[in-house]
Design a protein around this motif. Structure first.
Motif, PDB file in Angstrom:
ATOM      1  N   TYR A 266       0.836  -1.203   0.000  1.00  0.00           N
ATOM      2  CA  TYR A 266       0.000   0.000   0.000  1.00  0.00           C
ATOM      3  C   TYR A 266       0.866   1.247   0.000  1.00  0.00           C
ATOM      4  N   TRP A 267       1.816   1.323   0.916  1.00  0.00           N
ATOM      5  CA  TRP A 267       2.647   2.529   1.010  1.00  0.00           C
ATOM      6  C   TRP A 267       3.666   2.620  -0.131  1.00  0.00           C
ATOM      7  N   ALA A 268       4.058   1.491  -0.682  1.00  0.00           N
ATOM      8  CA  ALA A 268       5.004   1.526  -1.804  1.00  0.00           C
ATOM      9  C   ALA A 268       4.414   2.256  -3.007  1.00  0.00           C
ATOM     10  N   GLY A 269       3.086   2.204  -3.153  1.00  0.00           N
ATOM     11  CA  GLY A 269       2.461   2.851  -4.303  1.00  0.00           C
ATOM     12  C   GLY A 269       1.808   4.182  -3.998  1.00  0.00           C
ATOM     13  N   MET A 270       1.901   4.670  -2.768  1.00  0.00           N
ATOM     14  CA  MET A 270       1.138   5.846  -2.385  1.00  0.00           C
ATOM     15  C   MET A 270       1.660   7.141  -3.008  1.00  0.00           C
ATOM     16  N   THR A 271       2.975   7.294  -3.104  1.00  0.00           N
ATOM     17  CA  THR A 271       3.509   8.512  -3.721  1.00  0.00           C
ATOM     18  C   THR A 271       3.033   8.639  -5.164  1.00  0.00           C
ATOM     19  N   ASP A 272       3.065   7.542  -5.901  1.00  0.00           N
ATOM     20  CA  ASP A 272       2.578   7.566  -7.283  1.00  0.00           C
ATOM     21  C   ASP A 272       1.097   7.908  -7.332  1.00  0.00           C
ATOM     22  N   TYR A 273       0.329   7.412  -6.374  1.00  0.00           N
ATOM     23  CA  TYR A 273      -1.104   7.702  -6.332  1.00  0.00           C
ATOM     24  C   TYR A 273      -1.347   9.197  -6.142  1.00  0.00           C
ATOM     25  N   VAL A 274      -0.620   9.807  -5.206  1.00  0.00           N
ATOM     26  CA  VAL A 274      -0.786  11.240  -4.943  1.00  0.00           C
ATOM     27  C   VAL A 274      -0.400  12.049  -6.180  1.00  0.00           C
ATOM     28  N   ARG A 275       0.685  11.674  -6.820  1.00  0.00           N
ATOM     29  CA  ARG A 275       1.136  12.431  -7.986  1.00  0.00           C
ATOM     30  C   ARG A 275       0.211  12.250  -9.184  1.00  0.00           C
ATOM     31  N   ALA A 276      -0.409  11.088  -9.307  1.00  0.00           N
ATOM     32  CA  ALA A 276      -1.382  10.887 -10.378  1.00  0.00           C
ATOM     33  C   ALA A 276      -2.597  11.787 -10.158  1.00  0.00           C
ATOM     34  N   ALA A 277      -3.045  11.878  -8.909  1.00  0.00           N
ATOM     35  CA  ALA A 277      -4.160  12.777  -8.594  1.00  0.00           C
ATOM     36  C   ALA A 277      -3.786  14.228  -8.856  1.00  0.00           C
ATOM     37  N   GLU A 278      -2.533  14.568  -8.587  1.00  0.00           N
ATOM     38  CA  GLU A 278      -2.050  15.924  -8.825  1.00  0.00           C
ATOM     39  C   GLU A 278      -2.076  16.257 -10.319  1.00  0.00           C
ATOM     40  N   ARG A 279      -1.651  15.304 -11.141  1.00  0.00           N
ATOM     41  CA  ARG A 279      -1.634  15.550 -12.595  1.00  0.00           C
ATOM     42  C   ARG A 279      -3.045  15.712 -13.145  1.00  0.00           C
ATOM     43  N   ILE A 280      -3.990  14.957 -12.614  1.00  0.00           N
ATOM     44  CA  ILE A 280      -5.378  15.053 -13.071  1.00  0.00           C
ATOM     45  C   ILE A 280      -5.959  16.428 -12.780  1.00  0.00           C
ATOM     46  N   SER A 281      -5.488  17.056 -11.697  1.00  0.00           N
ATOM     47  CA  SER A 281      -6.025  18.363 -11.317  1.00  0.00           C
ATOM     48  C   SER A 281      -5.556  19.485 -12.233  1.00  0.00           C
ATOM     49  N   ALA A 296       0.912  16.207   5.973  1.00  0.00           N
ATOM     50  CA  ALA A 296       2.321  16.454   5.686  1.00  0.00           C
ATOM     51  C   ALA A 296       2.848  15.472   4.645  1.00  0.00           C
ATOM     52  N   TYR A 297       2.378  14.225   4.711  1.00  0.00           N
ATOM     53  CA  TYR A 297       2.805  13.231   3.727  1.00  0.00           C
ATOM     54  C   TYR A 297       2.367  13.638   2.316  1.00  0.00           C
ATOM     55  N   ILE A 298       1.122  14.081   2.191  1.00  0.00           N
ATOM     56  CA  ILE A 298       0.646  14.508   0.874  1.00  0.00           C
ATOM     57  C   ILE A 298       1.502  15.655   0.348  1.00  0.00           C
ATOM     58  N   ALA A 299       1.746  16.650   1.195  1.00  0.00           N
ATOM     59  CA  ALA A 299       2.538  17.806   0.761  1.00  0.00           C
ATOM     60  C   ALA A 299       3.935  17.404   0.330  1.00  0.00           C
ATOM     61  N   SER A 300       4.542  16.475   1.062  1.00  0.00           N
ATOM     62  CA  SER A 300       5.909  16.056   0.746  1.00  0.00           C
ATOM     63  C   SER A 300       5.966  15.182  -0.501  1.00  0.00           C
ATOM     64  N   SER A 301       4.804  14.673  -0.942  1.00  0.00           N
ATOM     65  CA  SER A 301       4.761  13.794  -2.122  1.00  0.00           C
ATOM     66  C   SER A 301       4.450  14.538  -3.409  1.00  0.00           C
ATOM     67  N   LEU A 302       3.980  15.773  -3.313  1.00  0.00           N
ATOM     68  CA  LEU A 302       3.573  16.511  -4.511  1.00  0.00           C
ATOM     69  C   LEU A 302       4.770  16.838  -5.402  1.00  0.00           C
ATOM     70  N   GLU A 303       4.572  16.733  -6.699  1.00  0.00           N
ATOM     71  CA  GLU A 303       5.615  17.128  -7.647  1.00  0.00           C
ATOM     72  C   GLU A 303       5.739  18.640  -7.730  1.00  0.00           C
ATOM     73  N   HIS A 304       4.624  19.342  -7.531  1.00  0.00           N
ATOM     74  CA  HIS A 304       4.606  20.805  -7.625  1.00  0.00           C
ATOM     75  C   HIS A 304       4.008  21.399  -6.348  1.00  0.00           C
ATOM     76  N   PRO A 305       4.747  21.359  -5.261  1.00  0.00           N
ATOM     77  CA  PRO A 305       4.211  21.881  -4.000  1.00  0.00           C
ATOM     78  C   PRO A 305       3.946  23.386  -4.047  1.00  0.00           C
ATOM     79  N   GLU A 306       4.508  24.070  -5.023  1.00  0.00           N
ATOM     80  CA  GLU A 306       4.276  25.514  -5.131  1.00  0.00           C
ATOM     81  C   GLU A 306       2.813  25.828  -5.468  1.00  0.00           C
ATOM     82  N   ARG A 307       2.094  24.864  -6.008  1.00  0.00           N
ATOM     83  CA  ARG A 307       0.680  25.077  -6.320  1.00  0.00           C
ATOM     84  C   ARG A 307      -0.205  24.952  -5.075  1.00  0.00           C
ATOM     85  N   LEU A 308       0.351  24.415  -4.030  1.00  0.00           N
ATOM     86  CA  LEU A 308      -0.388  24.270  -2.772  1.00  0.00           C
ATOM     87  C   LEU A 308      -0.446  25.625  -2.074  1.00  0.00           C
TER      88      LEU A 308
END
Length: 377
Positions: A266-281, A296-308
């Protein structure tokens, strides 16, 4: 130790206080008792002496246990006191030691209506002494070591969310056993790795307990009558253990070993899951609800945290703080241009919690992004 069952995809890890550390999180599994274990922090002793500043920003700071109907907040200290008094019949004038006490909020609250209890405190850090001296004389607390006269003198030893931080928990639990009278009870709470899945990747939680591994630890330390409750405190295991009394059977390990493997995946794939959701947005302005570990985990996983743009949190103790350079705001102050709201809450409760948010019902143009619930929730 063999190969870990989990290794984080990056060299950035998160502590339980949502601090970034330069480290790769690795988790090992014991096939005999299903205990999950990290590598201890290289600066463990110094970290807990001066760096682990939990709930020190405000004198009465506490953590939210639950946001109830109409926004009423139940804090963790209140729930812990209620659970303790429900589980234990504390005799009049009993000697109680809170082991790894930090600010000692729980025994202090207990004393507000059970002033007869002779509370004592122990911790590995001197950071909290100004809180202790407000309600206890100095002879009732100890740091790093304890007086010899404490051995065999306590009817109750409590431990609230401490054992997960200790590199050698068996030594600690054996020490606790030596402090109890022969008919005394050890009462404690540790994170439930499966009730609160974030525990699995918290880098300063060197131990991730299962019912089986917790029972095994307590038995090895000399306790016989062991009871573990995974339901009374959400996301935690509440236990009582006695040196005398009938021996209790350890839970079966087979199914838990399988669950450990699923959790690692579950955790091995979570970063990819967050980034996929980010790209869809598609770069829409975003915020995160929840400034605890999941947020904090979500924020640290984003490819573009500047959009947060910000974090939102219902806790008055979090509002006004800054996390990863972003302001933590009350939900009612969410910027009007937010179109994506990541939900940084335990997936087991996230949808229910967000469904009770009255302020959110008027925001029909906001896309909610929940952490992948998977088969474990």
């Amino acid at each position: 130790m063999g190969d870990p069952i989990y290794e984080s995809p990056s060299n950035i890890a998160l502590t339980s206080l949502c601090e970034l550390r330069s480290a790769r999180t690795k988790v090992w599994l014991c096939s005999k008792c299903s205990h999950l274990r990290n590598e201890a922090l290289p600066d463990t002793e110094d970290y807990y002496e001066t760096g682990y500043r939990i709930l020190l920003d405000q004198d009465d700071e506490d953590q939210i246990y639950e946001v109830q109907s109409e926004g009423k907040i139940l804090y963790r200290t209140d729930h812990q006191v209620a659970t303790l008094t429900q589980k234990l019949d504390l005799p009049a004038n009993c000697r109680l030691l809170d082991y790894g006490c930090a600010k000692a909020s729980t025994p202090r609250r207990l004393l507000s209506f059970r002033s007869d209890i002779r509370v004592h405190l122990y911790d590995v850090s001197s950071m909290y002494t100004r809180y202790w001296q407000e309600f206890l004389p100095t002879e009732r607390w100890a740091i790093h070591d304890h007086p010899d006269e404490w051995i065999g003198s306590f009817g109750v030893v409590t431990s609230f969310f401490a054992l997960e931080h200790i590199p050698n928990p068996l030594h600690t639990v054996q020490r606790i056993a030596s402090l109890l009278t022969e008919d005394g009870v050890f009462y404690g709470i540790v994170p439930d790795t499966f009730g609160n899945m974030a525990d699995f990747i918290v880098v300063d939680h060197v131990n991730h307990f299962t019912e089986v591994s917790l029972h095994t630890l307590l038995k090895l330390a000399g306790f016989t009558e062991i009871n573990i409750d995974a339901n009374v405190h959400r996301g935690a295991l509440v236990f009582t253990a006695r040196k005398s009394g009938s021996s209790t059977q350890c839970p079966d390990v087979t199914s838990r070993l399988e669950s450990c493997g699923l959790l690692a995946g579950y955790w091995a794939g979570m970063t990819d899951y967050v980034r996929a959701a980010e790209r869809i947005s598609l770069g829409a302005p975003s915020a995160i609800y929840g400034s605890g570990f999941y947020g904090a985990y979500i924020a640290s996983s984003l490819e573009h945290p500047e959009r947060l743009q910000c974090f939102l949190d219902s806790s008055p103790y979090q509002q006004g703080k800054v996390l990863f350079g972003k302001n933590i705001l009350p939900p009612r102050n969410m910027p009007e241009d937010i179109r994506v709201l990541y939900v940084g809450l335990n997936p087991a409760i996230a949808r229910k919690v967000m469904g009770n948010m009255g302020w959110l019902k008027a925001c029909s143009n906001i896309q909610l992004v929940f952490l992948n619930e998977g088969a474990l929730c």
